[in-house]
Scaffold this motif. Structure first.
Motif, PDB file in Angstrom:
ATOM      1  N   GLY A   9       0.844  -1.094   0.086  1.00  0.00           N
ATOM      2  CA  GLY A   9       0.059   0.068  -0.051  1.00  0.00           C
ATOM      3  C   GLY A   9       0.768   1.274  -0.131  1.00  0.00           C
ATOM      4  N   ASP A  34       1.518  -2.723  -4.380  1.00  0.00           N
ATOM      5  CA  ASP A  34       0.279  -1.821  -4.433  1.00  0.00           C
ATOM      6  C   ASP A  34      -0.557  -2.175  -5.748  1.00  0.00           C
ATOM      7  N   SER A  69       1.594  -2.973   6.266  1.00  0.00           N
ATOM      8  CA  SER A  69       0.649  -2.524   5.300  1.00  0.00           C
ATOM      9  C   SER A  69       0.069  -1.200   5.629  1.00  0.00           C
ATOM     10  N   VAL A  71      -3.340   0.529   3.932  1.00  0.00           N
ATOM     11  CA  VAL A  71      -4.306   0.577   2.859  1.00  0.00           C
ATOM     12  C   VAL A  71      -5.434   1.403   3.366  1.00  0.00           C
TER      13      VAL A  71
END
Ligand code: NAD
Length: 309
Positions: A9, A34, A69, A71
């Motif tokens: 991400g 990503d 991560s 996101v």
């Protein structure tokens, strides 16, 4: 301890966090993924020797001993970790450390943690949401709210690693409590932005100079970080988003999301809120107002009809 790190991400926050890791940990290789190619290619072109673009979260996990991560929402976090074909947990993550920095609901985070630990008992999963915005991500001065106890054996390593991207790292007590801390912070700062906007509007409607009013607040009990660093009224503090058409900063739809997480948490725990529904309605309407959408959340001042001149 960390020769191989993975980052999933690379959006507004993640790309800068990843950059800081590569720059400050000179011996590491960073494997990244990503769903859009452009930010991966940009990162690889900045560090061609050290960053490897992967085809999936699974591939990142296969090649890294620590996986981070960043996101947008809970559904994305579920996908990143639990996708049956391309998710992190398809790789063998035994003994690996998984750190999710996204701001999401506690239930999703706990579910991903549970899945991780039931399949790989020697792995660890942490929630580690951040505060400090894109500027903090760029400068490496984020605040991390880590969902673990202060006696967690991995804490020294986590402090060292997250310290490459942030300047404050808080162990919040246990799993998902980092997310709780983050939601509580944004509930409070979201309401302060509304209160500051309305208070300034009252004074201005009565004929007061907003600059003078700000000075008075600063020397009195309405002083706040929102007033000081994120003043909702345009033209008073230079270089804050409101003085730049509300561009940059923390998008109103992200504030709406985080505010909602706090209100949901309160409902789940039976905590009575006087301002929860009002705040939620206000940010929902501001987010859907075309004059406000995609702008810094302090644009709530504009949504509330604040004077801009
Ligand atoms: P963003 O939308 O700019 O970036 C998210 C990135 O994740 C995008 O590049 C997207 O392509 C990627 N992505 C989505 N699903 C994916 C998947 N399944 N696999 C791989 N990549 C995927 O968002 P952001 O502003 O970087 O925010 C990320 C998180 O950080 C959010 O939870 C947000 O609330 C939180 N946060 C943001 C800020 C801020 O100021 N922007 C501040 C603090 C916390």
């Amino acid at each position: 301890a960390y020769d191989t790190i993975g980052f999933i991400g690379l959006g507004n926050m993640g790309q800068h966090m990843a950059d800081n890791l590569v720059q400050k940990l000179e011996s590491i290789r960073l494997h990244v993924f990503d769903v859009t190619r452009a930010p991966m290619e940009a990162l690889v072109s900045r560090h061609p020797e050290r960053v490897v673009a992967c085809a999936s979260a699974k591939e990142v996990a296969e090649n890294s001993s620590i996986i981070l991560s960043m996101v947008p929402e809970g559904s994305h976090v579920r996908g990143v970790y639990m996708d049956p074909v391309a998710g992190v947990l398809v790789a063998d993550v035994s003994s690996k450390i998984l750190i999710d920095c996204s701001t999401i609901d506690a239930a999703t985070s706990l579910a991903v943690r549970e899945q991780t630990l039931s399949r790989y008992p020697t792995a660890s999963f942490y929630d580690a949401p951040v505060s400090g915005g894109v500027l903090g991500a760029q400068k490496g001065t984020l605040t991390f709210m880590l969902g673990c106890s202060s006696t967690d054996p991995s804490l020294p390593l986590l402090r060292d690693l997250l310290g490459k991207m942030g300047s404050n790292i808080f162990a919040c007590g246990g799993p998902s409590l980092g997310l709780t801390a983050k939601a509580c912070n944004n509930y409070c700062s979201g309401l302060i932005a509304i209160a500051t906007s309305e208070a300034m509007s009252i004074g201005m409607a009565a004929g007061m100079d907003p600059r003078l009013l700000k000075q008075i607040f600063d020397a009195s009990t309405a002083q706040s970080t929102i007033l000081d660093k994120w003043c909702p009224v345009p033209g008073i503090v230079p270089e804050v988003p409101s003085s730049n058409g509300y561009r940059g900063g923390f998008k109103v739809q992200l504030m709406r999301k985080d505010f909602g997480l706090a209100v949901d948490t309160a409902k789940r725990l039976g905590v009575r809120l006087a301002l929860g529904d009002v705040g939620l309605q206000t940010y929902t309407a501001a987010m859907n107002d075309p004059r406000c959408r995609d702008l810094d959340s302090r644009v709530v001042y504009r949504y509330l009809g604040g004077r801009e001149d």
